[in-house]
Design a protein around this motif. Sequence first.
Motif, mmCIF file in Angstrom:
data_model
loop_
_atom_site.group_PDB
_atom_site.id
_atom_site.type_symbol
_atom_site.label_atom_id
_atom_site.label_comp_id
_atom_site.label_asym_id
_atom_site.label_seq_id
_atom_site.Cartn_x
_atom_site.Cartn_y
_atom_site.Cartn_z
ATOM 1 N N GLY A 1 0.779 -1.231 0.000
ATOM 2 C CA GLY A 1 0.000 0.000 0.000
ATOM 3 C C GLY A 1 0.808 1.275 0.000
ATOM 4 O O GLY A 1 0.244 2.358 0.026
ATOM 5 N N SER A 2 2.117 1.171 -0.038
ATOM 6 C CA SER A 2 2.981 2.354 -0.099
ATOM 7 C C SER A 2 3.776 2.302 -1.396
ATOM 8 O O SER A 2 4.336 1.262 -1.740
ATOM 9 C CB SER A 2 3.946 2.392 1.084
ATOM 10 O OG SER A 2 4.841 3.476 0.946
ATOM 11 N N GLY B 1 3.766 -2.446 -10.243
ATOM 12 C CA GLY B 1 2.903 -1.714 -11.158
ATOM 13 C C GLY B 1 1.673 -1.066 -10.561
ATOM 14 O O GLY B 1 0.855 -0.531 -11.306
ATOM 15 N N LEU B 2 1.513 -1.103 -9.235
ATOM 16 C CA LEU B 2 0.324 -0.455 -8.662
ATOM 17 C C LEU B 2 0.313 1.041 -8.957
ATOM 18 O O LEU B 2 -0.756 1.637 -9.124
ATOM 19 C CB LEU B 2 0.224 -0.697 -7.163
ATOM 20 C CG LEU B 2 0.008 -2.139 -6.696
ATOM 21 C CD1 LEU B 2 -0.260 -2.180 -5.204
ATOM 22 C CD2 LEU B 2 -1.074 -2.842 -7.472
ATOM 23 N N ALA B 3 1.480 1.652 -9.062
ATOM 24 C CA ALA B 3 1.560 3.084 -9.376
ATOM 25 C C ALA B 3 1.128 3.366 -10.810
ATOM 26 O O ALA B 3 0.772 4.501 -11.138
ATOM 27 C CB ALA B 3 2.978 3.595 -9.150
ATOM 28 N N ALA C 1 -2.282 -8.044 1.729
ATOM 29 C CA ALA C 1 -2.014 -6.608 1.670
ATOM 30 C C ALA C 1 -0.992 -6.290 2.753
ATOM 31 O O ALA C 1 -1.106 -6.770 3.885
ATOM 32 C CB ALA C 1 -3.295 -5.812 1.888
ATOM 33 N N VAL C 2 0.015 -5.520 2.388
ATOM 34 C CA VAL C 2 1.029 -5.061 3.341
ATOM 35 C C VAL C 2 0.980 -3.546 3.251
ATOM 36 O O VAL C 2 1.424 -2.966 2.264
ATOM 37 C CB VAL C 2 2.427 -5.595 2.984
ATOM 38 C CG1 VAL C 2 3.430 -5.186 4.058
ATOM 39 C CG2 VAL C 2 2.411 -7.112 2.817
ATOM 40 N N THR C 3 0.379 -2.923 4.267
ATOM 41 C CA THR C 3 0.053 -1.517 4.080
ATOM 42 C C THR C 3 0.190 -0.660 5.326
ATOM 43 O O THR C 3 -0.094 -1.112 6.430
ATOM 44 C CB THR C 3 -1.381 -1.387 3.513
ATOM 45 O OG1 THR C 3 -1.634 -0.027 3.155
ATOM 46 C CG2 THR C 3 -2.429 -1.867 4.481
ATOM 47 N N PRO C 4 0.597 0.586 5.101
ATOM 48 C CA PRO C 4 0.564 1.560 6.187
ATOM 49 C C PRO C 4 -0.852 2.127 6.291
ATOM 50 O O PRO C 4 -1.778 1.626 5.636
ATOM 51 C CB PRO C 4 1.540 2.640 5.708
ATOM 52 C CG PRO C 4 1.388 2.623 4.218
ATOM 53 C CD PRO C 4 1.158 1.164 3.882
ATOM 54 N N ALA D 1 -4.804 5.264 -0.983
ATOM 55 C CA ALA D 1 -5.606 5.255 -2.208
ATOM 56 C C ALA D 1 -5.109 4.227 -3.219
ATOM 57 O O ALA D 1 -5.912 3.606 -3.922
ATOM 58 C CB ALA D 1 -5.620 6.647 -2.833
ATOM 59 N N VAL D 2 -3.798 4.010 -3.284
ATOM 60 C CA VAL D 2 -3.260 3.058 -4.258
ATOM 61 C C VAL D 2 -3.791 1.646 -3.988
ATOM 62 O O VAL D 2 -4.086 0.903 -4.930
ATOM 63 C CB VAL D 2 -1.712 3.092 -4.276
ATOM 64 C CG1 VAL D 2 -1.110 2.572 -2.982
ATOM 65 C CG2 VAL D 2 -1.175 2.315 -5.456
ATOM 66 N N LEU D 3 -3.955 1.288 -2.733
ATOM 67 C CA LEU D 3 -4.486 -0.038 -2.399
ATOM 68 C C LEU D 3 -5.976 -0.111 -2.704
ATOM 69 O O LEU D 3 -6.457 -1.092 -3.269
ATOM 70 C CB LEU D 3 -4.213 -0.376 -0.929
ATOM 71 C CG LEU D 3 -4.610 -1.771 -0.480
ATOM 72 C CD1 LEU D 3 -3.917 -2.849 -1.313
ATOM 73 C CD2 LEU D 3 -4.270 -1.949 0.994
ATOM 74 N N ASN D 4 -6.700 0.929 -2.358
ATOM 75 C CA ASN D 4 -8.133 0.953 -2.652
ATOM 76 C C ASN D 4 -8.382 0.872 -4.162
ATOM 77 O O ASN D 4 -9.286 0.173 -4.624
ATOM 78 C CB ASN D 4 -8.770 2.218 -2.063
ATOM 79 C CG ASN D 4 -10.264 2.116 -2.011
ATOM 80 O OD1 ASN D 4 -10.804 1.304 -1.278
ATOM 81 N ND2 ASN D 4 -10.937 2.932 -2.797
#
Length: 182
Positions: free
Chosen positions: A13-14, A43-45, A78-81, A89-92
């Motif tokens: 998520g970061s 590639g999430l970005a 998911a590994v997220t802050p 938002a990138v994870l959502n």
Amino acid sequence: MTQTPTRIVALVGSLRADSLNRRIAEALRDQAPEGVVVEIASGLADLPFYNEDVDATQTPAAAAALRELVAGADAVLAVTPEYNGTMPAVLNNAIDWLSRPYGAAALSGKPFGVVGATPTPYGGKWAHEDAVRSFGVAGAVVVDGAVHSQSAIDVNVLEDADILGRLQAVVESLAAFQPTAA
């Protein structure tokens, strides 16, 4: 006879290259138990914000690649802050792309867990609760015991054996998950 390894796709998520949560994902990948492969999605970005009009006419290559990666996995982690009390938002946005097409989404029926660390007293708990809810609504199966929120205040998460053990236990829970018969 060799057994096919359990494949877990990690969604970080970061976007920051040296983020603590990216380093946690890398540690989980590097220390995966025997018979388990943790692959960090890239590639999430590159994912545009989800737009059904775009998806209906020509799914972007980054979204198609992510869907294919997750569809071929045995589980998702998911590994997220936590950003401003919720998941980034990138994870959502990744969830939005992975939850479609309705009825045939890459997330449908996938075992899911979430871990992460933040320099706050709650360790990202709210973001992780939001991720559990959103992934569940999107069709993933949240695995009991596959959530760990870790405060990074006054502790080096990556060097504390007890904390690493709790994070690795989530990976083990995902790998061992067996769906119940309906």
